[in-house]
Design a protein around this motif. Structure first.
Motif, short mmCIF file in Angstrom:
data_model
loop_
_atom_site.label_atom_id
_atom_site.label_comp_id
_atom_site.label_asym_id
_atom_site.label_seq_id
_atom_site.Cartn_x
_atom_site.Cartn_y
_atom_site.Cartn_z
N PRO A 131 0.83 -1.19 0.00
CA PRO A 131 0.00 0.00 0.00
C PRO A 131 0.88 1.25 0.00
N PRO A 132 0.40 2.35 -0.59
CA PRO A 132 1.24 3.54 -0.68
C PRO A 132 1.46 4.22 0.67
N GLU A 133 2.53 4.96 0.74
CA GLU A 133 2.83 5.79 1.90
C GLU A 133 2.20 7.16 1.68
N PRO A 134 1.78 7.84 2.75
CA PRO A 134 1.17 9.16 2.56
C PRO A 134 2.20 10.27 2.31
N ILE A 135 1.84 11.18 1.43
CA ILE A 135 2.62 12.41 1.25
C ILE A 135 2.22 13.34 2.39
N THR A 136 3.16 13.73 3.23
CA THR A 136 2.85 14.51 4.42
C THR A 136 3.15 15.99 4.19
N GLY A 137 2.09 16.79 4.23
CA GLY A 137 2.27 18.24 4.08
C GLY A 137 2.89 18.65 2.76
N GLY A 138 2.70 17.80 1.73
CA GLY A 138 3.25 18.12 0.42
C GLY A 138 4.71 17.72 0.25
N PHE A 139 5.23 16.94 1.20
CA PHE A 139 6.64 16.56 1.16
C PHE A 139 6.80 15.04 1.24
N ILE A 140 7.87 14.54 0.61
CA ILE A 140 8.31 13.15 0.77
C ILE A 140 9.66 13.20 1.47
N ASP A 141 9.77 12.45 2.58
CA ASP A 141 11.01 12.44 3.36
C ASP A 141 11.90 11.29 2.87
N ILE A 142 12.82 11.60 1.95
CA ILE A 142 13.69 10.54 1.42
C ILE A 142 14.77 10.14 2.43
N GLY A 143 15.04 11.01 3.40
CA GLY A 143 15.98 10.65 4.46
C GLY A 143 15.42 9.53 5.33
N ARG A 144 14.14 9.65 5.63
CA ARG A 144 13.50 8.60 6.43
C ARG A 144 13.42 7.30 5.64
N LEU A 145 13.14 7.40 4.33
CA LEU A 145 13.13 6.20 3.48
C LEU A 145 14.48 5.50 3.53
N ALA A 146 15.54 6.29 3.41
CA ALA A 146 16.90 5.72 3.44
C ALA A 146 17.19 5.08 4.78
N THR A 147 16.76 5.74 5.86
CA THR A 147 16.98 5.20 7.21
C THR A 147 16.27 3.87 7.39
N ASP A 148 14.99 3.82 6.98
CA ASP A 148 14.22 2.58 7.13
C ASP A 148 14.89 1.42 6.37
N ALA A 149 15.34 1.71 5.15
CA ALA A 149 15.99 0.67 4.34
C ALA A 149 17.31 0.24 4.97
N LEU A 150 18.06 1.20 5.49
CA LEU A 150 19.34 0.89 6.13
C LEU A 150 19.11 -0.01 7.34
N PHE A 151 18.14 0.36 8.19
CA PHE A 151 17.86 -0.44 9.39
C PHE A 151 17.41 -1.84 9.01
N LEU A 152 16.65 -1.95 7.91
CA LEU A 152 16.19 -3.25 7.44
C LEU A 152 17.36 -4.15 7.05
N GLY A 153 18.46 -3.55 6.59
CA GLY A 153 19.60 -4.32 6.12
C GLY A 153 20.59 -4.72 7.20
N ILE A 154 20.33 -4.33 8.44
CA ILE A 154 21.26 -4.64 9.54
C ILE A 154 21.16 -6.11 9.92
N ASP A 155 22.30 -6.77 10.00
CA ASP A 155 22.35 -8.17 10.45
C ASP A 155 22.18 -8.18 11.98
N PRO A 156 21.11 -8.80 12.49
CA PRO A 156 20.89 -8.79 13.94
C PRO A 156 21.88 -9.67 14.71
N TYR A 157 22.54 -10.59 14.02
CA TYR A 157 23.53 -11.48 14.68
C TYR A 157 24.85 -11.42 13.92
N PRO A 158 25.53 -10.28 13.97
CA PRO A 158 26.77 -10.16 13.20
C PRO A 158 27.88 -11.02 13.78
N ARG A 159 28.66 -11.62 12.91
CA ARG A 159 29.80 -12.40 13.38
C ARG A 159 30.96 -12.26 12.40
N LYS A 160 32.17 -12.36 12.93
CA LYS A 160 33.36 -12.34 12.09
C LYS A 160 33.34 -13.55 11.16
#
Length: 197
Positions: A131-160
């Motif tokens: 489903p689409p995300e809402p345009i808030t106040g006429g703006f799209i926050d691409i910084g938040r989009l980048a943050t969400d994607a970055l957090f999604l890519g984090i390995d929760p069990y990192p190991r050497k």
């Protein structure tokens, strides 16, 4: 200093550590390409929110394309380098993140109607878009989009790469199995009748 961090409170930074707003009214019909890089303060805030040792670098590229129905198709990619702690050795390690972004933004009043279309597609077993995300106040926050994607890519069990979790393995005790007690009873009573019987 980037305009995206001007006039922000610490509470705002806690919720959305990387904010870069794009005014949809300024997106041309041919689309808009934007590239953003997180500064040191933003990277520190992101690390705190995600409980990372550090965010060493974070860069994102976006293409924002207007559609005839008033929505905007946003595609792109976020690439980052983060510092974590190995879950096995507890040594500091670095990991790379490379996550694609593909989101549709729509005016809030259009979203219920578009969500119904998504529901209809689910019922008919068609491939369903998110489903689409809402345009808030006429703006799209691409910084938040980048943050969400970055957090999604984090390995929760990192190991050497060479870290091996070695668990102590004890030799099985031949007397410690479900039928050991039964065997003991049988051995004690084998060929013998109880006294007074």
């Amino acid at each position: 200093m980037s305009g995206s961090t001007t006039g922000r409170t610490d509470a705002t930074r806690d919720r959305d550590p990387w904010r870069v707003l794009v005014n949809v009214a300024q997106i041309p019909e041919t689309g808009l390409h934007r590239e953003i890089t997180a500064d040191e303060a933003t990277r520190k805030a992101m690390a705190a929110v995600a409980e990372l040792r550090e965010v060493i670098s974070a860069h994102a590229a976006f293409d924002l394309q207007p559609k005839s129905d008033g929505s905007y198709h946003v595609t792109g990619r976020v690439q980052a380098r983060i510092g974590q702690t190995c879950v096995v050795t507890l040594d500091p390690i670095e990991n790379g993140i490379d996550e694609p972004i593909d989101v549709v933004f729509a005016p809030p009043e259009q979203i219920p109607e578009m969500a119904d279309l998504v529901d209809d597609a689910e019922e008919s077993d068609e491939e369903t878009p998110d489903p689409p995300e809402p345009i808030t106040g006429g703006f799209i926050d691409i910084g938040r989009l980048a943050t969400d994607a970055l957090f999604l890519g984090i390995d929760p069990y990192p190991r050497k790469a060479d870290a091996v979790f070695e668990q102590e393995v004890e030799a099985p005790d031949p007397e410690n199995h479900p039928f050991a007690a039964l065997k003991a009873l049988k051995d004690n009573g084998d060929g013998k009748k109880p006294k007074g019987g």
